[in-house]
Enzyme design. Structure first.
Site, mmCIF file in Angstrom:
data_model
loop_
_atom_site.group_PDB
_atom_site.id
_atom_site.type_symbol
_atom_site.label_atom_id
_atom_site.label_comp_id
_atom_site.label_asym_id
_atom_site.label_seq_id
_atom_site.Cartn_x
_atom_site.Cartn_y
_atom_site.Cartn_z
ATOM 1 N N SER A 82 1.149 -1.337 -0.537
ATOM 2 C CA SER A 82 0.315 0.090 -0.317
ATOM 3 C C SER A 82 0.630 1.286 0.116
ATOM 4 C CB SER A 82 -0.711 -0.265 1.433
ATOM 5 O OG SER A 82 -2.015 -0.554 1.103
ATOM 6 N N LYS A 85 0.722 3.371 -3.278
ATOM 7 C CA LYS A 85 -0.735 4.985 -3.231
ATOM 8 C C LYS A 85 -0.755 5.630 -3.452
ATOM 9 C CE LYS A 85 -3.554 0.827 -1.131
ATOM 10 N NZ LYS A 85 -3.808 0.582 0.412
ATOM 11 N N TYR A 207 -3.698 -2.674 -10.229
ATOM 12 C CA TYR A 207 -3.119 -2.665 -8.944
ATOM 13 C C TYR A 207 -2.494 -3.736 -8.586
ATOM 14 C CZ TYR A 207 -5.115 -2.763 -3.761
ATOM 15 O OH TYR A 207 -4.941 -2.645 -2.513
ATOM 16 N N TYR A 259 -3.771 4.398 7.592
ATOM 17 C CA TYR A 259 -5.070 3.992 7.862
ATOM 18 C C TYR A 259 -5.671 4.029 9.008
ATOM 19 C CZ TYR A 259 -3.541 1.026 4.344
ATOM 20 O OH TYR A 259 -2.443 0.549 2.830
ATOM 21 N N VAL A 277 1.742 -3.337 3.870
ATOM 22 C CA VAL A 277 1.915 -4.290 4.785
ATOM 23 C C VAL A 277 3.198 -5.228 4.683
ATOM 24 C CG1 VAL A 277 -1.271 -5.146 5.019
ATOM 25 C CG2 VAL A 277 0.139 -6.025 3.108
HETATM 26 O O1 DON Z 1 -4.708 -4.872 -1.736
HETATM 27 C C1 DON Z 1 -4.425 -5.850 -0.826
HETATM 28 O O2 DON Z 1 -4.878 -6.199 0.117
HETATM 29 C C2 DON Z 1 -2.774 -5.600 -0.050
HETATM 30 N N1 DON Z 1 -2.087 -5.855 -1.822
HETATM 31 C C3 DON Z 1 -2.062 -4.027 -0.202
HETATM 32 C C4 DON Z 1 -2.811 -4.198 1.295
HETATM 33 C C5 DON Z 1 -1.402 -3.101 2.123
HETATM 34 O O3 DON Z 1 -0.569 -2.974 1.954
HETATM 35 C C6 DON Z 1 -1.904 -2.629 3.063
HETATM 36 N N2 DON Z 1 -1.765 -1.696 3.800
HETATM 37 N N3 DON Z 1 -1.351 -1.310 5.279
#
Ligand code: DON
Length: 349
Positions: A82, A85, A207, A259, A277
Site C-alpha cells: 500500500s 498508493k 493494482y 489507515y 503490509v
Molecule cells: O490489497 C491488498 O490487500 C494488498 N495487496 C495491499 C494491502 C496493504 O498494504 C494495506 N496495508 N497496510
C-alpha cells in the site's frame, strides 16, 4: 580531475560527513533500541509475505539535496504494497486533473480498516485513495493505449521516483491476484456505481502489480525526498511529478496515509506518510527530506510496528512535526545546512 577540484570534492564530502554524524548517531540509537522490540506480526495473508525475516530493520533518510543517512537493512528488498498508493494517485491526477479524480475518489479519512468494503453513501465514491477501494479506483484511472501500456506507465512513474528501473515480484503478484477476492468484491461494487469503468478487471491486475513492486528502505527514502523536493528526484534531478500534484499527494498522505491510525499518527508524528503490509513506511518532511523504513513486524492496524515507533522518535528528536514551531531537541536543518521549505525556527538556547 585537477588537484584543486579534488580538494573541493574532499572538502564537500568532509562537510557532508560532519553534518550527517549527529543524525546518524540518533538513527543508531533509535535503531538499537527498536531492534529489541519483538512485538508485531509478519503479514501472512499470502505465503510469500509470511517468509519475511522478522529481524530485518532499516531506517533511511534522503535529503532534498540528495544526501543519504541510513542504518540497518536499507537494501533489503520487499514488496511496496500500500505504500505505492500515493504515487499512483499522483499519476491519476496528472492523467485527468484533480477535479476529475475527485469525481471518482473522495479525500475523507474513513477511520476504518484498509480493506473495508465501504463507499460514501451519498456519492458512492470510495472515501479516499489510500484505502484499497480508492486505490483500485485510482488504478482504473491510469491511462494507456492498452493494458501493457498502462503497466508500463505505472512502472515508469515508480522508476522516476526511485531513480532506477523497478520490477514486480511475480510470485507475490500471482498470490495477490489469486487470493484478492475482497478487492475483486470492492471493484464489482464500484463498477455497479460507475466509479470504475468496464476495464476494471484489468485495473485490478494493475493494482496487484503495483502492490507487488520490489523496493528497499533506501528507495522509499528517495521517493519521499522526491515529494519533499517538489516532485524532483534529488538524486537524478528528474521531475517525477509536478509540484502542484505533490501538494495533493502529501495532503492525502497526512490525513489518510496510516489507515485507522491516521489520526494518532498526525497527532504524534505530524508528517505525511504511507505504510504497506510488506513492512515499509515512507514519510515526508516537506522541503527537508524523505524517510524510508522497513521492518515487516506489523501492528494490529497493518503498520510496521518499529517503523511507527522510529518515526515518533525521529519527529520528537528533530522537531519534524509539520504543525510544531520549534520545540524539537535538535533542528535537523541546522545539521544539514538546509534552509529550504520550512521557516527558520527560533533559537533554542
Ligand atoms: O490489497 C491488498 O490487500 C494488498 N495487496 C495491499 C494491502 C496493504 O498494504 C494495506 N496495508 N497496510
Amino acid at each position: 580531475m585537477t588537484q584543486s577540484s579534488d580538494n573541493e570534492v574532499d572538502l564537500l564530502l568532509g562537510r557532508m560527513k560532519t553534518a550527517a554524524a549527529p543524525i546518524r548517531d540518533v538513527l543508531r540509537q533509535i535503531y538499537g533500541r527498536l531492534s529489541q522490540l519483538g512485538e508485531g506480526k509478519v503479514a501472512d495473508y499470502i505465503p510469500e509475505l509470511a517468509q519475511a525475516n522478522p529481524n530485518d530493520f532499516g531506517i533511511s533518510l534522503c535529503t532534498v539535496d540528495g544526501q543519504t543517512i541510513e542504518v540497518g537493512d536499507c537494501q533489503k528488498m520487499f514488496t511496496i504494497q500500500s505504500a505505492s498508493k500515493p504515487f499512483t494517485y499522483g499519476l491519476a491526477i496528472e492523467d485527468h486533473g484533480c477535479e476529475a479524480v475527485l469525481q471518482k475518489i473522495g479525500v475523507e479519512p474513513t477511520g476504518e480498516a484498509f480493506n473495508s468494503i465501504v463507499l460514501d453513501e451519498t456519492s458512492n465514491r470510495p472515501f479516499n485513495p489510500m484505502v484499497n477501494a480508492g486505490a483500485i479506483a485510482t488504478a482504473d484511472l491510469i491511462k494507456g493505449t492498452d493494458y501493457p501500456d498502462r503497466v508500463k506507465r505505472m512502472l515508469a512513474t515508480f522508476a522516476r521516483y526511485c531513480g532506477r528501473e523497478i520490477f514486480v515480484d511475480n510470485a507475490v503478484f500471482l498470490s495477490e491476484r489469486t487470493t484478492g477476492h475482497r478487492n475483486r468484491a470492492m471493484a464489482h461494487l464500484m463498477r455497479n456505481f460507475g466509479m470504475v469503468g468496464d476495464k476494471f478487471e484489468e485495473s485490478l491486475e494493475l493494482y496487484f502489480q503495483q502492490c507487488s513492486l520490489l523496493v528497499h528502505a533506501h528507495d522509499l527514502a528517495v521517493m519521499g525526498a522526491t515529494l519533499a523536493n517538489g516532485g524532483i528526484n534529488p538524486v537524478t534531478q528528474e521531475q517525477a511529478v509536478s509540484t502542484e500534484t505533490v501538494k495533493y499527494i502529501l495532503s492525502i498522505m497526512l490525513s489518510c496515509g496510516m489507515y485507522d491510525y491516521a489520526g494518532e499518527w498526525a497527532f504524534r508524528v505530524g508528517l505525511p506518510a504511507k505504510s504497506g503490509v510488506g513492512g515499509g513506511i515512507v514519510a515526508v518532511v516537506p522541503g527537508v527530506l524523505g524517510i524510508g523504513l522497513y521492518s515487516p513486524l506489523l501492528d494490529d492496524k497493518g503498520n510496521s510496528r518499529r517503523g511507527v515507533e522510529a518515526c515518533i522518535e525521529l519527529s520528537r528528536r528533530f522537531g519534524l512535526h509539520a504543525l510544531e514551531s520549534g520545540t524539537g531537541t535538535d533542528d535537523i536543518k541546522d545539521f544539514l545546512s538546509l534552509n529550504r521549505g520550512r521557516g527558520q525556527k527560533p533559537n533554542k538556547s
